[in-house]
Design a protein around this motif. Structure first.
Motif, PDB file in Angstrom:
ATOM      1  N   GLN A  30       6.543   0.588  15.965  1.00 42.03           N
ATOM      2  CA  GLN A  30       7.494   0.457  15.145  1.00 42.03           C
ATOM      3  C   GLN A  30       7.731   0.001  13.687  1.00 42.03           C
ATOM      4  N   MET A  31       6.947  -0.919  13.326  1.00 44.33           N
ATOM      5  CA  MET A  31       7.281  -1.286  12.457  1.00 44.33           C
ATOM      6  C   MET A  31       6.539  -0.577  11.028  1.00 44.33           C
ATOM      7  N   LEU A  32       5.325   0.025  11.766  1.00 43.27           N
ATOM      8  CA  LEU A  32       4.735   0.577  10.379  1.00 43.27           C
ATOM      9  C   LEU A  32       5.354   1.460  10.207  1.00 43.27           C
ATOM     10  N   GLU A  33       6.554   2.383  11.036  1.00 38.99           N
ATOM     11  CA  GLU A  33       6.962   3.592  11.233  1.00 38.99           C
ATOM     12  C   GLU A  33       8.151   3.179  11.128  1.00 38.99           C
ATOM     13  N   ASP A  34       8.999   1.890  10.342  1.00 36.60           N
ATOM     14  CA  ASP A  34       9.759   1.454   9.793  1.00 36.60           C
ATOM     15  C   ASP A  34       9.763   1.619   8.223  1.00 36.60           C
ATOM     16  N   CYS A  35       7.910   1.118   7.582  1.00 38.33           N
ATOM     17  CA  CYS A  35       7.585   1.240   6.233  1.00 38.33           C
ATOM     18  C   CYS A  35       7.356   3.378   6.069  1.00 38.33           C
ATOM     19  N   GLY A  36       7.551   3.513   6.891  1.00 39.02           N
ATOM     20  CA  GLY A  36       7.634   5.410   6.331  1.00 39.02           C
ATOM     21  C   GLY A  36       6.021   5.746   6.328  1.00 39.02           C
ATOM     22  N   ILE A  37       5.147   4.955   7.534  1.00 37.51           N
ATOM     23  CA  ILE A  37       3.488   5.340   7.623  1.00 37.51           C
ATOM     24  C   ILE A  37       3.659   6.652   8.015  1.00 37.51           C
ATOM     25  N   PRO A  38       2.994   7.430   7.892  1.00 38.46           N
ATOM     26  CA  PRO A  38       3.147   8.653   7.352  1.00 38.46           C
ATOM     27  C   PRO A  38       1.671   9.228   9.170  1.00 38.46           C
ATOM     28  N   TYR A  39       0.620   8.367   9.063  1.00 38.04           N
ATOM     29  CA  TYR A  39      -0.174   8.949  10.086  1.00 38.04           C
ATOM     30  C   TYR A  39      -0.919   7.248  10.565  1.00 38.04           C
ATOM     31  N   MET A  40      -0.878   7.660  11.907  1.00 38.47           N
ATOM     32  CA  MET A  40      -1.195   6.356  12.564  1.00 38.47           C
ATOM     33  C   MET A  40      -2.442   6.708  13.521  1.00 38.47           C
ATOM     34  N   GLN A  41      -3.210   5.438  13.929  1.00 37.31           N
ATOM     35  CA  GLN A  41      -4.689   5.400  14.901  1.00 37.31           C
ATOM     36  C   GLN A  41      -4.731   4.593  15.485  1.00 37.31           C
ATOM     37  N   GLY A  42      -5.689   3.796  17.165  1.00 39.52           N
ATOM     38  CA  GLY A  42      -4.826   3.072  17.610  1.00 39.52           C
ATOM     39  C   GLY A  42      -5.570   2.970  18.745  1.00 39.52           C
ATOM     40  N   VAL A  58       0.766  -1.095   0.016  1.00 40.20           N
ATOM     41  CA  VAL A  58       0.035  -0.172  -0.292  1.00 40.20           C
ATOM     42  C   VAL A  58       0.895   1.445   0.186  1.00 40.20           C
ATOM     43  N   MET A  59       1.772   1.247   0.497  1.00 43.77           N
ATOM     44  CA  MET A  59       3.054   2.526   0.712  1.00 43.77           C
ATOM     45  C   MET A  59       3.393   2.702  -0.617  1.00 43.77           C
ATOM     46  N   ASN A  60       3.861   1.616  -1.342  1.00 50.52           N
ATOM     47  CA  ASN A  60       4.245   1.689  -2.496  1.00 50.52           C
ATOM     48  C   ASN A  60       3.280   2.499  -3.950  1.00 50.52           C
ATOM     49  N   ILE A  61       2.247   1.847  -3.865  1.00 49.47           N
ATOM     50  CA  ILE A  61       1.261   2.212  -4.505  1.00 49.47           C
ATOM     51  C   ILE A  61       0.791   3.462  -4.611  1.00 49.47           C
ATOM     52  N   SER A  62       0.781   4.025  -2.944  1.00 50.44           N
ATOM     53  CA  SER A  62       0.461   5.572  -2.582  1.00 50.44           C
ATOM     54  C   SER A  62       0.959   6.003  -2.878  1.00 50.44           C
ATOM     55  N   GLN A  63       2.658   5.720  -3.530  1.00 54.98           N
ATOM     56  CA  GLN A  63       3.365   7.064  -3.939  1.00 54.98           C
ATOM     57  C   GLN A  63       3.150   7.436  -5.358  1.00 54.98           C
ATOM     58  N   SER A  64       2.682   6.884  -6.257  1.00 54.59           N
ATOM     59  CA  SER A  64       2.638   7.052  -7.510  1.00 54.59           C
ATOM     60  C   SER A  64       1.011   7.080  -8.058  1.00 54.59           C
ATOM     61  N   LEU A  65       0.289   6.895  -6.677  1.00 51.72           N
ATOM     62  CA  LEU A  65      -1.189   7.225  -6.821  1.00 51.72           C
ATOM     63  C   LEU A  65      -1.149   8.478  -6.217  1.00 51.72           C
ATOM     64  N   ASN A  66      -0.274   8.673  -5.865  1.00 53.54           N
ATOM     65  CA  ASN A  66      -0.733  10.131  -4.772  1.00 53.54           C
ATOM     66  C   ASN A  66      -1.458  10.172  -3.827  1.00 53.54           C
ATOM     67  N   PHE A  67      -1.407   9.326  -2.795  1.00 48.87           N
ATOM     68  CA  PHE A  67      -2.236   9.808  -2.267  1.00 48.87           C
ATOM     69  C   PHE A  67      -1.714   9.293  -0.292  1.00 48.87           C
TER      70      PHE A  67
END
Ligand code: C2E
Ligand code: CA
Ligand code: CA
Ligand code: CA
Length: 274
Positions: A240-252, A217-226
């Motif tokens: 931590q794992m999400l941060e390592d993937c570069g996920i910009p926003y989190m909730q939980g 999803v992170m990869n697609i997000s870059q090309s599809l601009n979301f």
């Protein structure tokens, strides 16, 4: 042994009947719930990579005869009866009132509002959102509407038109529960949205198989601009794992459970400077 199966059968029938009765009762009760002021909203923070609150998601609550009924139960009932349109407008109004309060406190915090497919398809939808924005003098970009991928499955022209009409006013769109809706890649390619919320089920299993999905999803997000929001983050390991993937926003729950309005406002006052 004899007679065991008929008994079991009877038991299941009873269960079905009980379920049906509950549905009928709740449906009846939902008719007047709005007028009896039985609904309220709670607000769950969404944080950025530094852990600062950037938005709240408004979540509907229903107290009926002293009991909290879950939206997982009553939202589908209101969708079936069509009552969700009126209730959804109430949610939009309440959430925008709260947003206006936050704007008054000089907080640049967004408000995310869940929009049911039926509400989105209603012909008055765009007008209604516009009117609420004007009534509370809300900067459009602070309002985020969460829709599910299902709205993009048909009537693409109408859907894209409604989305872009509101986007022209600054309003942002998020795709909720992303990955659970069986969307084909061509549908995903045609979704002109601003955010994707990766469903909690993938975050829950991130230590097993979920990671591949999150990365994809992170990869697609870059090309599809979301941009991407991970929902249902419950543990430090997941964060931590999400941060390592570069996920910009989190909730939980790891960050915060949904808060009552007063607590959400206080939370902002005590939060560190952005
Ligand atoms: P949703 O939009 O996917 O909202 C997230 C749900 O997950 C919320 O449940 C939230 O309390 C819960 N949640 C948040 N973080 C965590 C976590 O870390 N772990 C776990 N286990 N759960 C977490 P809630 O409030 O019961 O709402 C359930 C669903 O009901 C929502 O799912 C949404 O689809 C619907 N809903 C709620 N309010 C509204 C509304 O105003 N309008 C519409 N159309 N639907 C609503
Ligand atoms: Ca949501
Ligand atoms: Ca969700
Ligand atoms: Ca969900």
């Amino acid at each position: 042994q004899k007679g065991k199966y008929p008994e079991r059968f009877a038991f299941y029938n009873l269960d079905l009947e009980r379920n049906l009765r509950r549905k009928i009762t709740l449906n009846e009760a939902l008719k007047g719930a709005l007028d009896r002021n039985e609904f309220r909203l709670m607000y769950q923070p969404i944080v950025n990579a530094s852990g600062h609150v950037v938005s709240f998601e408004a979540l509907m609550r229903w107290r009926y005869k002293g009991q909290e009924i879950s939206p997982v139960e009553f939202i589908p009932l209101m969708e079936q009866s069509g009552r969700i349109v009126e209730a959804g407008n109430w949610v939009l109004e309440e959430a925008c009132k709260m947003l206006a309060k936050m704007v008054q406190q000089n907080a640049e915090i967004c408000m995310c509002v869940n929009i049911s497919l039926i509400q989105f398809y209603d012909k008055g939808f765009v007008n209604n959102v516009n009117q609420v924005i004007e009534r509370y003098a809300i900067p459009g970009h602070l309002l985020h509407l969460e829709v599910t991928e299902s709205i993009f499955q048909s009537e693409q022209m109408m859907v894209n038109q409604k989305v872009s009409q509101l986007q022209q006013r600054g309003v942002k769109f998020s795709v909720d529960d992303f990955g659970t809706g069986y969307s084909s890649l061509s549908v995903i390619q045609n979704m002109n949205v601003d955010y994707i919320k990766i469903d909690r089920s993938f975050i829950q299993h991130i230590e097993l198989k979920g990671l591949a999905i999150v990365q994809a999803v992170m990869n697609i997000s870059q090309s599809l601009n979301f941009s991407v929001i991970a929902e249902g983050v419950e543990t430090e390991k997941q964060r931590q794992m999400l941060e390592d993937c570069g996920i910009p926003y989190m909730q939980g729950y790891y960050f915060s459970r949904p808060l009552e309005q007063e607590n959400a406002l206080n939370y902002l006052k005590t939060a560190p400077e952005q």
